[in-house]
Design a protein around this motif. Structure first.
Motif, mmCIF file in Angstrom:
data_model
loop_
_atom_site.group_PDB
_atom_site.id
_atom_site.type_symbol
_atom_site.label_atom_id
_atom_site.label_comp_id
_atom_site.label_asym_id
_atom_site.label_seq_id
_atom_site.Cartn_x
_atom_site.Cartn_y
_atom_site.Cartn_z
ATOM 1 N N ASN A 48 30.182 -8.843 -7.213
ATOM 2 C CA ASN A 48 28.931 -8.081 -7.072
ATOM 3 C C ASN A 48 29.176 -6.579 -7.205
ATOM 4 O OD1 ASN A 48 30.049 -7.453 -4.643
ATOM 5 N ND2 ASN A 48 28.300 -8.072 -3.390
ATOM 6 N N LEU A 50 31.037 -4.472 -5.837
ATOM 7 C CA LEU A 50 31.411 -3.555 -4.754
ATOM 8 C C LEU A 50 32.713 -2.870 -5.138
ATOM 9 C CD1 LEU A 50 30.625 -5.210 -1.314
ATOM 10 C CD2 LEU A 50 29.415 -3.408 -2.507
ATOM 11 N N ALA A 68 26.846 -0.897 -18.745
ATOM 12 C CA ALA A 68 26.137 0.218 -18.120
ATOM 13 C C ALA A 68 24.632 -0.005 -18.133
ATOM 14 C CB ALA A 68 26.479 1.514 -18.843
ATOM 15 N N ASN A 73 21.622 -2.983 -8.898
ATOM 16 C CA ASN A 73 20.878 -3.231 -7.660
ATOM 17 C C ASN A 73 20.025 -4.492 -7.766
ATOM 18 O OD1 ASN A 73 21.933 -0.899 -6.517
ATOM 19 N ND2 ASN A 73 20.337 0.367 -7.434
ATOM 20 N N ARG A 76 22.401 -7.482 -7.464
ATOM 21 C CA ARG A 76 22.892 -7.703 -6.100
ATOM 22 C C ARG A 76 21.843 -8.361 -5.211
ATOM 23 N NH1 ARG A 76 25.592 -1.936 -5.678
ATOM 24 N NH2 ARG A 76 27.702 -2.370 -6.401
ATOM 25 N N GLN A 77 20.557 -8.148 -5.561
ATOM 26 C CA GLN A 77 19.524 -8.813 -4.764
ATOM 27 C C GLN A 77 19.657 -10.320 -4.834
ATOM 28 O OE1 GLN A 77 15.642 -7.340 -5.888
ATOM 29 N NE2 GLN A 77 16.335 -5.222 -5.812
ATOM 30 N N LEU A 105 12.778 -2.897 -0.496
ATOM 31 C CA LEU A 105 12.721 -3.164 -1.937
ATOM 32 C C LEU A 105 11.357 -3.709 -2.354
ATOM 33 C CD1 LEU A 105 16.265 -4.711 -2.136
ATOM 34 C CD2 LEU A 105 15.560 -2.518 -3.083
ATOM 35 N N ARG B 87 28.821 7.126 -16.525
ATOM 36 C CA ARG B 87 28.879 5.858 -17.265
ATOM 37 C C ARG B 87 28.027 5.984 -18.511
ATOM 38 N NH1 ARG B 87 27.429 1.015 -13.406
ATOM 39 N NH2 ARG B 87 28.007 -0.340 -15.118
ATOM 40 N N LYS B 88 28.628 5.757 -19.657
ATOM 41 C CA LYS B 88 27.910 5.905 -20.917
ATOM 42 C C LYS B 88 26.946 4.754 -21.129
ATOM 43 C CE LYS B 88 30.025 8.733 -24.375
ATOM 44 N NZ LYS B 88 30.935 8.873 -25.470
ATOM 45 N N THR B 89 25.777 5.068 -21.661
ATOM 46 C CA THR B 89 24.860 4.005 -22.066
ATOM 47 C C THR B 89 24.743 4.054 -23.583
ATOM 48 O OG1 THR B 89 22.958 5.448 -21.874
ATOM 49 C CG2 THR B 89 23.534 4.165 -19.933
ATOM 50 N N ASN B 90 23.895 3.197 -24.133
ATOM 51 C CA ASN B 90 23.784 3.136 -25.592
ATOM 52 C C ASN B 90 22.922 4.248 -26.165
ATOM 53 O OD1 ASN B 90 25.409 0.946 -25.631
ATOM 54 N ND2 ASN B 90 23.749 -0.560 -25.815
ATOM 55 N N GLU B 176 28.550 -0.657 2.264
ATOM 56 C CA GLU B 176 28.722 -1.868 1.459
ATOM 57 C C GLU B 176 27.665 -2.906 1.794
ATOM 58 O OE1 GLU B 176 32.704 -3.193 1.974
ATOM 59 O OE2 GLU B 176 33.440 -1.858 0.397
ATOM 60 N N ARG B 179 24.420 -1.765 0.117
ATOM 61 C CA ARG B 179 24.455 -1.945 -1.337
ATOM 62 C C ARG B 179 24.473 -3.415 -1.714
ATOM 63 N NH1 ARG B 179 25.524 2.320 -4.538
ATOM 64 N NH2 ARG B 179 24.258 1.065 -5.934
ATOM 65 N N SER B 180 25.171 -4.247 -0.913
ATOM 66 C CA SER B 180 25.271 -5.662 -1.267
ATOM 67 C C SER B 180 23.919 -6.361 -1.148
ATOM 68 C CB SER B 180 26.304 -6.368 -0.392
ATOM 69 O OG SER B 180 25.767 -6.645 0.876
ATOM 70 N N GLY B 182 21.291 -5.057 -2.291
ATOM 71 C CA GLY B 182 20.518 -4.621 -3.443
ATOM 72 C C GLY B 182 19.842 -3.280 -3.252
ATOM 73 N N LEU B 183 20.084 -2.628 -2.123
ATOM 74 C CA LEU B 183 19.511 -1.293 -1.925
ATOM 75 C C LEU B 183 20.242 -0.303 -2.828
ATOM 76 C CD1 LEU B 183 19.321 -1.191 1.987
ATOM 77 C CD2 LEU B 183 17.500 -1.772 0.404
ATOM 78 N N SER B 184 19.507 0.690 -3.318
ATOM 79 C CA SER B 184 20.147 1.713 -4.140
ATOM 80 C C SER B 184 20.969 2.625 -3.242
ATOM 81 C CB SER B 184 19.090 2.527 -4.872
ATOM 82 O OG SER B 184 18.388 3.319 -3.942
ATOM 83 N N ALA B 185 21.789 3.465 -3.876
ATOM 84 C CA ALA B 185 22.634 4.388 -3.101
ATOM 85 C C ALA B 185 21.769 5.269 -2.211
ATOM 86 C CB ALA B 185 23.472 5.235 -4.046
#
Lengths: 240, 276
Positions: A48, A50, A68, A73, A76-77, A105, B87-90, B176, B179-180, B182-185
């Motif tokens: 996940n 971490l 990317a 998030n 992870r839900q 959320l 982090r690069k995206t397209n 952790e 975040r685990s 699913g909450l954003s930072a």
């Protein structure tokens, strides 16, 4: 459901995962065993994200979650995680611990989240602790709350990182019972554990990891009774 | 204050005035003379109260300013911001804005560190003088505003370090866990980390607020008539070396003790989750 392709992880110069290729099917229960430092927790935590894998891919429900573009998030839900140290939020009551994520959320409104929390609390027999704070609970109770906190998100897979390692021996059983009941319901689960009896009983497949690689895998009966690889034999001899 | 009361004090004063002239005051008369000349004559007590209200105003707004800015500085100093990864995206456009955003953030993070060093490493008096005579030297700005800016900027540096200490004290597992789920930072920071950090930072924060109230006395240097200056002004009129300063001191004590009480009440309320 979850594929890992050539998963590698470095911590600075320490090569912790040396290319793990695994496929966990929907409904499958996988137990990961192995000596400490073998990379089993790191592997679980990579799933996940971490831990950010150094290289390799993780495909979850058809989506490459290491790219990317992926919203981690959201992913992870759908992946519940249970930690060795429970990691309940000490400043929140049991109810708030369970409803925090679904409410924040906006997956559920307050009433739905509360109803869900009560249902889950009844299930693990802790409904009377609904307004308690984590510090007022025993380790086993805290871990059961942590499990249903993850379940409140309706995850597709549950990741357990040594869920009973920090518990007093007499509390291990109550936590394992909850995990077993999940297994019976058909939840997909990956469990890093030192409880060999539990792994034998619950798992469909056991992975033995050592030095960053899955050294041996198979049905629990085969791994525990008839290990093929020397390292597995040594490990099992030491602990059984 | 009713005029009768004043006249009563005046009457008493007239009674001892001959003794004042002949310098033959007894102990209690001396005390009354001090109180009368430093507090009652010409309604001088009003000057202390005015000073007190200025001190409270400056302290209050400085604390708010300091906490808000301090929180921002502390967050900028978090390792998550310092070591933020690109982090690069397209999409080239998204990449461009991401790159710019992250560069600015990193720059701000560096600046926050520099700011804290600068403000903690130089005297408050010097900072006040520079802001008053340097930055606002040619513009007419209310001295209270200058005081709030100077004290707030200074306090922010200390508050930032206090909050950073609080943030560090929250176990890594909390982040952790958030975040685990699913909450954003940012959600994790808001709902889980910051409430716990503030709770453990509260005692040190209380110290900082009390220190700040006392340090506003430095603003008397730029002729802001706060509590210290008010006392000093009365001393220059009455030539009493002790009484006006002691009165100011007592009023400072009232402020700081009230604040201490408030903070310990808050601490008790927040520690509800600590009960066994």
């Amino acid at each position: 459901m979850i594929y890992t392709k050539n998963l590698e992880k470095y911590f600075n110069n320490l090569h912790v995962l040396k290319g793990v290729n695994q496929h966990v099917k929907k409904g499958e229960k996988v137990a990961i065993i192995g000596p400490s430092g073998s990379g089993k927790s790191t592997f679980l935590r990579c799933i996940n994200l971490l831990e950010q894998p150094t290289s390799g891919q993780i495909i979850f429900e058809g989506e490459d979650i290491t790219s990317a573009k992926c919203d981690i998030n959201k992913v992870r839900q759908k992946m519940g995680m249970v930690f060795q140290q429970f990691n309940l939020f000490p400043h929140k009551t049991v109810l708030e611990n369970i409803t925090l994520a679904p409410k924040t959320l906006k997956l559920m409104n307050k009433d739905e989240a509360n109803a869900k929390a009560e249902e889950l609390l009844k299930r693990v027999g802790l409904i009377d602790k609904i307004n308690a704070y984590p510090r007022q609970l025993s380790g086993g109770q805290q871990q059961r709350i942590a499990i249903i906190r993850a379940l409140a998100m309706n995850p597709a897979v549950m990741l357990f990182d040594e869920p009973t390692s920090a518990l007093d021996p007499e509390m291990v059983g109550e936590v394992l019972d909850v995990i077993k009941s999940l297994a019976v319901e058909g939840m997909t689960m990956i469990i890093v554990t030192h409880e060999m009896g539990f792994a034998k009983e619950v798992a469909d497949r056991v992975l033995f990891m050592d030095e960053g690689l899955v050294v041996e895998e198979g049905k629990p009966y085969d791994i525990f009774n008839n290990p093929q690889v020397e390292r597995t034999k040594n490990f099992l001899n030491k602990i059984l | 204050m009713p005029t009768q009361a004043i006249s009563y004090f005046d009457k008493l004063w007239l009674q001892i005035e001959p003794a004042v002239q002949s310098n033959t005051l007894n102990f209690w008369q001396t005390i009354y003379k001090e109180i009368y000349s430093n507090l009652i004559k010409d309604d001088r007590w009003l000057q202390y109260l005015n000073g007190l209200s200025v001190t409270i105003k400056v302290s209050f707004f400085s604390i708010i300013f300091g906490v808000v800015l301090g929180l921002i500085l502390a967050l900028l100093r978090l390792p998550e911001v310092k070591d933020i990864k690109y982090r690069k995206t397209n999409s080239a456009l998204v990449n461009f804005f991401k790159y710019i955003g992250i560069s600015i953030l990193k720059l701000l993070s560096k600046f926050a560190g520099f700011y804290i060093q600068l403000y903690r490493g130089t005297p408050l008096l010097l900072q006040v003088l520079i802001i008053n005579f340097g930055i606002f030297g040619t513009v007419r700005v209310d001295k209270i505003v200058i005081g709030v800016i100077a004290c707030g900027l200074n306090s922010a540096a200390y508050v930032a370090e206090i909050i950073r200490g609080g943030l560090i004290s929250v176990p890594h597992g909390q982040k952790e866990a958030g975040r685990s789920l699913g909450l954003s930072a940012i959600q994790t920071l808001n709902k889980i980390i910051i409430p716990q950090a503030l709770k453990s930072a509260l005692p040190a924060m209380g110290n900082e607020f009390i220190a700040l109230i006392k340090e506003t006395s430095i603003l008397s240097y730029i002729a802001l008539t706060e509590l210290t200056k008010a006392g000093d002004y009365i001393r220059s009129r009455t030539y009493s070396a002790f009484t006006p300063y002691i009165i100011s001191g007592l009023l400072y004590l009232v402020c700081t003790l009230t604040l201490t009480k408030l903070i310990s009440k808050l601490e008790k309320r927040l520690s509800a989750s600590d009960l066994h």
